[in-house]
Design a protein around this motif. Structure first.
Motif, PDB file in Angstrom:
ATOM      1  N   ALA A   6       8.866  13.415  42.260  1.00 20.27           N
ATOM      2  CA  ALA A   6       8.871  12.072  42.855  1.00 20.27           C
ATOM      3  C   ALA A   6       8.866  11.029  41.737  1.00 20.27           C
ATOM      4  CB  ALA A   6       7.647  11.908  43.768  1.00 20.27           C
ATOM      5  N   GLY A   7      10.053  10.666  41.309  1.00 25.39           N
ATOM      6  CA  GLY A   7      11.265  11.239  41.818  1.00 25.39           C
ATOM      7  C   GLY A   7      12.391  10.999  40.813  1.00 25.39           C
ATOM      8  N   PHE A   8      13.598  11.186  41.250  1.00 28.86           N
ATOM      9  CA  PHE A   8      14.733  11.071  40.351  1.00 28.86           C
ATOM     10  C   PHE A   8      15.813  10.172  40.944  1.00 28.86           C
ATOM     11  CE2 PHE A   8      15.885  14.690  42.994  1.00 28.86           C
ATOM     12  CZ  PHE A   8      17.237  14.493  43.236  1.00 28.86           C
ATOM     13  N   VAL A   9      16.660   9.688  40.060  1.00 27.83           N
ATOM     14  CA  VAL A   9      17.752   8.783  40.425  1.00 27.83           C
ATOM     15  C   VAL A   9      19.053   9.559  40.358  1.00 27.83           C
ATOM     16  CG1 VAL A   9      18.961   6.655  39.847  1.00 27.83           C
ATOM     17  CG2 VAL A   9      16.489   6.816  39.487  1.00 27.83           C
ATOM     18  N   THR A  10      19.874   9.400  41.381  1.00 27.71           N
ATOM     19  CA  THR A  10      21.175  10.053  41.363  1.00 27.71           C
ATOM     20  C   THR A  10      22.259   9.044  41.701  1.00 27.71           C
ATOM     21  OG1 THR A  10      22.543  11.814  42.328  1.00 27.71           O
ATOM     22  CG2 THR A  10      20.934  10.775  43.780  1.00 27.71           C
ATOM     23  N   ASP A  11      23.341   9.071  40.918  1.00 26.58           N
ATOM     24  CA  ASP A  11      24.503   8.226  41.198  1.00 26.58           C
ATOM     25  C   ASP A  11      25.765   9.070  41.268  1.00 26.58           C
ATOM     26  OD1 ASP A  11      24.781   8.954  38.617  1.00 26.58           O
ATOM     27  OD2 ASP A  11      24.822   6.934  37.768  1.00 26.58           O
ATOM     28  N   GLY A  12      25.564  10.358  41.535  1.00 32.60           N
ATOM     29  CA  GLY A  12      26.710  11.250  41.630  1.00 32.60           C
ATOM     30  C   GLY A  12      26.899  12.108  40.406  1.00 32.60           C
ATOM     31  N   LEU A  62       9.475  15.388  47.696  1.00 34.59           N
ATOM     32  CA  LEU A  62      10.694  14.987  47.001  1.00 34.59           C
ATOM     33  C   LEU A  62      10.979  13.512  47.260  1.00 34.59           C
ATOM     34  CD1 LEU A  62      13.301  15.710  45.410  1.00 34.59           C
ATOM     35  CD2 LEU A  62      14.339  16.298  47.616  1.00 34.59           C
ATOM     36  N   LYS A  63      11.295  12.798  46.191  1.00 36.28           N
ATOM     37  CA  LYS A  63      11.669  11.393  46.299  1.00 36.28           C
ATOM     38  C   LYS A  63      12.943  11.171  45.504  1.00 36.28           C
ATOM     39  CE  LYS A  63       9.766   6.712  45.801  1.00 36.28           C
ATOM     40  NZ  LYS A  63       8.561   5.925  45.449  1.00 36.28           N
ATOM     41  N   LEU A 104      13.783   8.858  50.777  1.00 40.34           N
ATOM     42  CA  LEU A 104      15.140   8.539  50.337  1.00 40.34           C
ATOM     43  C   LEU A 104      15.323   7.035  50.282  1.00 40.34           C
ATOM     44  CD1 LEU A 104      17.140  11.092  52.549  1.00 40.34           C
ATOM     45  CD2 LEU A 104      16.566  11.323  50.128  1.00 40.34           C
ATOM     46  N   HIS A 105      15.741   6.536  49.135  1.00 42.18           N
ATOM     47  CA  HIS A 105      15.992   5.113  48.937  1.00 42.18           C
ATOM     48  C   HIS A 105      17.471   4.923  48.599  1.00 42.18           C
ATOM     49  CE1 HIS A 105      11.668   3.731  48.518  1.00 42.18           C
ATOM     50  NE2 HIS A 105      11.582   5.045  48.595  1.00 42.18           N
ATOM     51  N   PHE A 106      18.189   4.314  49.502  1.00 43.31           N
ATOM     52  CA  PHE A 106      19.601   4.030  49.273  1.00 43.31           C
ATOM     53  C   PHE A 106      19.723   2.576  48.819  1.00 43.31           C
ATOM     54  CE2 PHE A 106      19.542   7.579  52.163  1.00 43.31           C
ATOM     55  CZ  PHE A 106      20.570   8.394  51.703  1.00 43.31           C
ATOM     56  N   LEU A 124      10.212  18.867  58.384  1.00 49.28           N
ATOM     57  CA  LEU A 124       9.563  17.854  57.561  1.00 49.28           C
ATOM     58  C   LEU A 124       8.289  17.412  58.276  1.00 49.28           C
ATOM     59  CD1 LEU A 124      12.419  15.408  56.395  1.00 49.28           C
ATOM     60  CD2 LEU A 124      10.984  16.809  54.902  1.00 49.28           C
ATOM     61  N   SER A 125       7.272  17.089  57.518  1.00 44.42           N
ATOM     62  CA  SER A 125       6.092  16.476  58.125  1.00 44.42           C
ATOM     63  C   SER A 125       6.108  14.968  57.939  1.00 44.42           C
ATOM     64  CB  SER A 125       4.815  17.064  57.526  1.00 44.42           C
ATOM     65  OG  SER A 125       4.822  16.931  56.112  1.00 44.42           O
ATOM     66  N   SER A 126       6.754  14.492  56.869  1.00 45.70           N
ATOM     67  CA  SER A 126       6.810  13.057  56.594  1.00 45.70           C
ATOM     68  C   SER A 126       8.185  12.690  56.065  1.00 45.70           C
ATOM     69  CB  SER A 126       5.732  12.676  55.573  1.00 45.70           C
ATOM     70  OG  SER A 126       5.811  11.309  55.240  1.00 45.70           O
ATOM     71  N   LEU A 127       8.728  11.568  56.563  1.00 49.10           N
ATOM     72  CA  LEU A 127      10.057  11.111  56.155  1.00 49.10           C
ATOM     73  C   LEU A 127      10.021   9.606  55.965  1.00 49.10           C
ATOM     74  CD1 LEU A 127      13.134  11.499  55.720  1.00 49.10           C
ATOM     75  CD2 LEU A 127      13.399  11.254  58.211  1.00 49.10           C
ATOM     76  N   LYS A 128      10.580   9.140  54.836  1.00 49.85           N
ATOM     77  CA  LYS A 128      10.686   7.712  54.552  1.00 49.85           C
ATOM     78  C   LYS A 128      12.133   7.411  54.209  1.00 49.85           C
ATOM     79  CE  LYS A 128       5.931   7.363  52.886  1.00 49.85           C
ATOM     80  NZ  LYS A 128       5.566   8.744  53.202  1.00 49.85           N
ATOM     81  N   LEU A 129      12.722   6.453  54.926  1.00 55.10           N
ATOM     82  CA  LEU A 129      14.122   6.075  54.737  1.00 55.10           C
ATOM     83  C   LEU A 129      14.208   4.582  54.434  1.00 55.10           C
ATOM     84  CD1 LEU A 129      15.716   7.969  57.782  1.00 55.10           C
ATOM     85  CD2 LEU A 129      15.723   8.694  55.385  1.00 55.10           C
ATOM     86  N   HIS A 130      14.902   4.243  53.351  1.00 58.05           N
ATOM     87  CA  HIS A 130      15.092   2.845  52.977  1.00 58.05           C
ATOM     88  C   HIS A 130      16.576   2.635  52.698  1.00 58.05           C
ATOM     89  CE1 HIS A 130      14.204  -1.060  51.107  1.00 58.05           C
ATOM     90  NE2 HIS A 130      15.127  -0.725  50.232  1.00 58.05           N
TER      91      HIS A 130
END
Length: 1009
Positions: free
Chosen positions: A675-681, A698-699, A748-750, A767-773
């Motif tokens: 928690a966590g890492f940055v991905t741009d492809g 996981l973030k 997940l942060h978009f 999943l027990s917990s989910l966060k979407l932005h």
């Protein structure tokens, strides 16, 4: 050294001795024999010391035992140092090159004559300690046991006038009256020691004796008393006014019968002050008849939350929680006690430091106030000195009662592990909120607790049980609690912190560099506070090579940050070290036994040889500027938790790639939190996640590729980018249909990029917990098929009606947080959110949903954050039958606050109204370690409503005792009243478990005067 701590230290040394003697290290036979002897002998000596200290002793005998403990402490430290040096050298040898190992093959460290000589010395020292203990052994007759910190509990002698308690008095009086409840009710008053529980109970008890509402009365102090003694005192109190008193028996069964006969068909009021065990209540409970149509009442006071909940579960009881005073009430109480009436208009000296140390504790404020008055407050020449050096004066006789109470809180803790965990709070400044999860991980690294202690070893606790018990006993308090009731930060009470600090330093548990320079001494845990070791003022006389734990707040001298001087460090916390730079880390990778490392300052990169830290379990980079982590980090064999916001550096050698793939493909990775890492492809973590079979949290920050202007990746044609992300997420949340999957969290942060990767996900998920932005116009379909989902946070510019209606069909959801500029029109129907217990809505514009009558039947907490909220916004809380609290933004208008307070008064459950100083309430997943999170620490203002009483506004911490138990948490004994926590051992995620709505406690703050 205190007996329990010494016992714990010796047990740690013994454990290390056994481990070192194992086949793993291939020691010389003579060395193994020495180690086995030391382990057995130390274990026996520790048992003797524990037995001797558990019995009452005279002065001479106690002095001899104290000397024995000091000798054993030094011996245990020497043994632990020796063993850790063996481990360090063994690890260093294992990491050396083949050539170096060949050169040293003839003379290995394990056969080093220096080591053998040291072991022989230790063996001789153990024998001498044992003989000396026998030589000076003194037999003595047991002396009468004395209670620690007890006070008079006779209500006739408790005359403390209370200020600002109109509301709590009205609340307690209402519970005693209960005209509509024609049955026995047990009311528990719970709070930390010195909070005014007994004074409040005495006030009401004395009032009711003259009210004519009750036929029989009795009061007993239960502290340190057997059940037969409690029953006898109650019986004497009940029959004292009878014309024909009866002879009390000593048999518990007969006492219960006699007391029951006296109480039957009478309306009685009984107060049991300071009850401390469930066993006592279970034993005396049969003596109290629960006659129908007779509104009898039992009031119990206690410092233990689980006891309060347990006792009040008898006959549909009620829990009243006594909290600390806010700043205004604290200052008012202190000045009233300190300042004589004739000086009421005199300019008062600054009391900021005093109020900070008293921390809203009524007894502390009263005691300090009386001490100040006796020393000439406010005109005396030493007033300012006393204010700024209060800690020094705590040893005065005036504070004896407070010291006894704090001593009791400490000495009654069961076992050495819990005491060590409590003393560890002294590593932090008294006003510093401590991140709970980090604290538990540090306890593990220090060896105080174990994740899965053996059932046969009752001396060790798992970290959550230890944390449970400290909160349960009101010794530490929560500061910041999230929407799903997770305890984010905590601290000790101010005066208790000072007491513990003195004990920790005197027992050499920690060495503290703070306002005063310490004398040179042997140190194992070093804490540096407030720029006290700078400009060449290094810690002279301390052997840094033996330090096991180092924590720095502020700036430190270069000598302290020279890690070539350290060797045996297990815990390194530098996230608050302001002058930490990359250059300071050049030798940190030689700390081969390091288990916990948290960095901050101006660090921008990790050292290239970080792969040498083979024992590292926690690496926290959230306060650094590190945005690239080398692949060696993933190859660390013991790494469990990795925190930060970074990308993965591509391997530059085929050897690295093969080593990494070999580690991951064989499921050797221990990583549970990423928690966590940055991905741009770009290639990196996405291709490796599928191999991390133990990953539980996981973030991911998903960023658009460079050159994108509209949020759509520039290389839209490259579907592989979206496919990799989708595949990685699917692999992580795939449902293996195992019955005890445990907690699994995804965030997940978009950030200005497409959420297309979530649209085509298919399969069975857990999943027990989910966060979407991100920008979500519709709820991703996969969310509807997730098994086990109980906690959801979704943040978007506008939350559409379609999305909200889809959310309302999630039948298992318990915690929901919605963050947006506005909500489209939405009605919460009767069938919507059937399991929801906490709802938080954060909006820019007040477009709150309508709630249909009969909907949200299990909701206990409603949070509405919007500065522009006007009135009730058509929300009818009277339809929310189980509602316990409503939280509003502090910036709403006075008219709006008044309307909500009025609605709460008219509600059958009379929920609390909390005003939250906005902590950036729109943060979807607050990062506990970020600088902004501390600047915006949660604080609430509670409007405590009592029927017929005035509204009393009190500053409090965010309440713990709310909500219900999450179904995904393994079931534990529910004896911590809203502070019972459960930990998923896989990722050290703490979840708050609270009692059923009927057992929720109300926080009320009485004050002495």
């Amino acid at each position: 050294m205190e007996a329990a701590l010494l016992s714990g230290l010796i047990r740690v040394a013994v454990s290390k001795l056994w481990s070192t003697a194992s086949e793993k290290y291939k020691l010389h036979k003579g060395l193994k024999d020495d180690i086995n002897f030391l382990a057995k002998e130390l274990k026996m000596i520790a048992a003797v010391i524990d037995r001797e200290l558990s019995s009452p002793t005279g002065g001479y005998r106690r002095a001899v035992l104290q000397l024995s403990m000091e000798e054993l402490q030094e011996l245990a430290h020497d043994i632990e140092d020796c063993i850790d040096k063996i481990l360090y050298c063994a690890t260093r040898d294992q990491q050396s090159s083949a050539v170096s190992r060949a050169l040293r093959s003839i003379k290995k460290i394990h056969d080093d004559p220096k080591l053998a000589k040291e072991m022989q010395r230790l063996r001789k020292q153990v024998k001498e300690a044992n003989k000396r203990s026998e030589r000076y052994k003194v037999s003595s007759q047991p002396s009468p046991a004395t209670s620690v910190g007890e006070e008079s509990s006779d209500p006739r002698n408790i005359h403390a006038n209370l200020i600002g308690v109109e509301a709590p008095l009205a609340e307690l009086t209402l519970q005693l009256a209960g005209a509509d409840e024609r049955k026995l009710k047990v009311i528990s008053v719970v709070g930390f020691s010195g909070s005014g529980k007994t004074a409040l109970a005495a006030k009401v008890y004395n009032q009711e004796r003259n009210s004519g509402m009750f036929d029989k009365f009795a009061w007993v102090c239960a502290a340190h008393k057997e059940p037969s003694e409690v029953l006898s005192e109650l019986l004497r109190g009940i029959i004292s006014s009878d014309a024909h008193p009866i002879q009390a028996s000593t048999d518990i069964g007969q006492l219960c019968v006699d007391l029951r006969q006296q109480l039957e068909k009478n309306r009685y009021l009984i107060v049991i002050d300071d009850i401390r065990t469930e066993h006592l209540w279970n034993t005396i409970k049969p003596a109290f008849p629960a006659d129908m149509n007779v509104s009898s009442r039992i009031v119990v006071t206690t410092t233990i939350q689980s006891i309060a909940n347990y006792v009040s579960s008898f006959s549909a009881g009620y829990v009243l929680e006594v909290s600390r005073l806010n700043d205004h009430c604290s200052k008012q109480l202190l000045c009233k006690k300190a300042c004589p009436d004739q000086y009421s208009n005199y300019h008062q000296p600054d009391t900021t430091a005093i109020l900070k140390q008293c921390d809203g504790q009524p007894l502390a404020l009263v005691t300090v106030g009386e001490f100040l008055r006796a020393n000439g407050w406010p005109t005396g020449p030493y007033c300012d000195r006393i204010s700024n050096r209060l800690q020094y004066y705590l040893r005065k006789e005036t504070f004896e009662r407070m010291r006894q109470i704090m001593t009791r809180n400490y000495t009654t803790l069961p076992g050495h592990a819990l005491k060590a965990c409590l003393l560890y709070f002294c590593m932090f400044p008294c006003d510093h909120p401590i991140r709970t999860k980090s604290l538990l991980r540090r306890w593990l690294a220090e060896g105080f607790v174990e994740v899965e202690p053996l059932p046969s070893d009752n001396t060790l606790l798992d970290p959550v049980d230890a944390f449970h018990e400290l909160i349960n006993r009101k010794i530490i308090r929560p500061i910041n609690v999230s929407n799903n009731c997770s305890v984010k930060t905590c601290k000790t009470y101010g005066m208790m912190h000072g007491f513990l600090l003195g004990m920790a330093i005197s027992q050499n548990f920690i060495t503290l560099f703070c306002d005063q320079k310490p004398e040179p001494r042997y140190a194992r845990r070093l804490s540096v506070h407030g720029n006290t070791i700078i400009n060449g003022d290094h810690p002279k006389g301390i052997d840094l090579s033996l330090i096991r734990s180092l924590t720095i707040f502020g700036e430190a001298d270069e000598s302290v940050l020279d890690f070539s001087k350290y060797q045996l460090l297990r815990v390194l916390d530098l996230e608050k070290c302001d002058n930490l730079k990359n250059g300071h880390l050049k030798d940190v990778c030689n700390l081969l036994l390091l288990k916990y490392m948290s960095l901050g300052g101006e660090v921008t990169r990790l050292p290239s040889d970080i792969g040498k830290l083979k024992y590292l379990e926690v690496l926290d980079l959230r306060r650094t500027m590190v945005n690239i982590v080398p692949v060696e980090v993933l190859l660390l064999p013991c790494l469990i938790h990795l925190f930060g916001k970074f990308k993965l550096q591509a391997p530059d050698e085929s050897k690295q790639i093969n080593e990494m793939l070999d580690l991951l493909s064989k499921h050797k990775s221990q990583l549970e939190t990423l928690a966590g890492f940055v991905t741009d492809g770009s290639e990196g973590f996405l291709h490796l996640m599928g191999f991390m079979k133990k990953l539980r949290k996981l973030k991911i920050w998903c960023k658009s590729s460079a050159g994108s202007a509209d949020g759509t990746p520039q290389n839209e044609g490259r579907t592989g980018v979206q496919t990799d992300l989708r595949t990685a997420i699917q692999e992580f949340i795939r449902d293996d249909m195992e019955p005890n999957t445990g907690r699994r969290t995804l965030s997940l942060h978009f950030d200005k990029c497409s959420t297309k990767s979530l649209k085509s996900m298919k399969g069975s998920f857990y999943l027990s917990s989910l966060k979407l932005h991100g920008n979500f116009l519709r709820l991703p379909k996969f969310v509807m098929s997730v098994r086990g989902l109980v906690d959801l946070c979704i943040s978007s510019g506008t939350l559409t009606t379609r999305l909200l209606e889809a959310l309302s069909t999630l039948t298992r959801l318990k915690y929901l947080k919605l963050i947006a500029d506005e909500l489209q029109s939405f009605i919460i129907r009767k069938t919507a959110f059937p399991s929801l217990v906490r709802l938080c809505i954060v909006l820019e514009n007040p477009t709150f949903p309508s709630i249909e009558e009969g909907a949200l039947q299990y909701l206990v907490a409603l949070q509405l954050f919007c500065e522009k909220l006007k009135g009730l916004s058509d929300i009818k809380i009277e339809n929310l039958l189980r509602l316990q609290e409503v939280t509003l933004d502090t910036m709403v208008s006075t008219e709006t606050k008044d309307l909500w307070i009025k609605a709460a008064k008219e509600h059958p459950k009379r929920p609390k109204i909390l005003l939250l100083n906005s902590v950036d309430a729109a943060e979807c997943e607050p990062t506990d370690c970020s600088s902004t999170s501390e600047k915006t620490e949660m604080a609430a203002t509670e409007s405590s409503l009592a029927a017929g009483g005035a509204v009393q506004e009190i500053t409090i911490e965010k309440q713990l005792n709310q909500g219900v138990e999450p179904s995904y948490v393994p079931k534990k004994q529910n004896n911590f009243s809203g502070q019972s926590l459960s930990l998923d051992y896989d990722n050290m995620v703490i979840s708050e478990i609270s009692p059923p709505p009927g057992q929720l406690s109300n926080n009320i703050v009485p004050a002495y005067t």
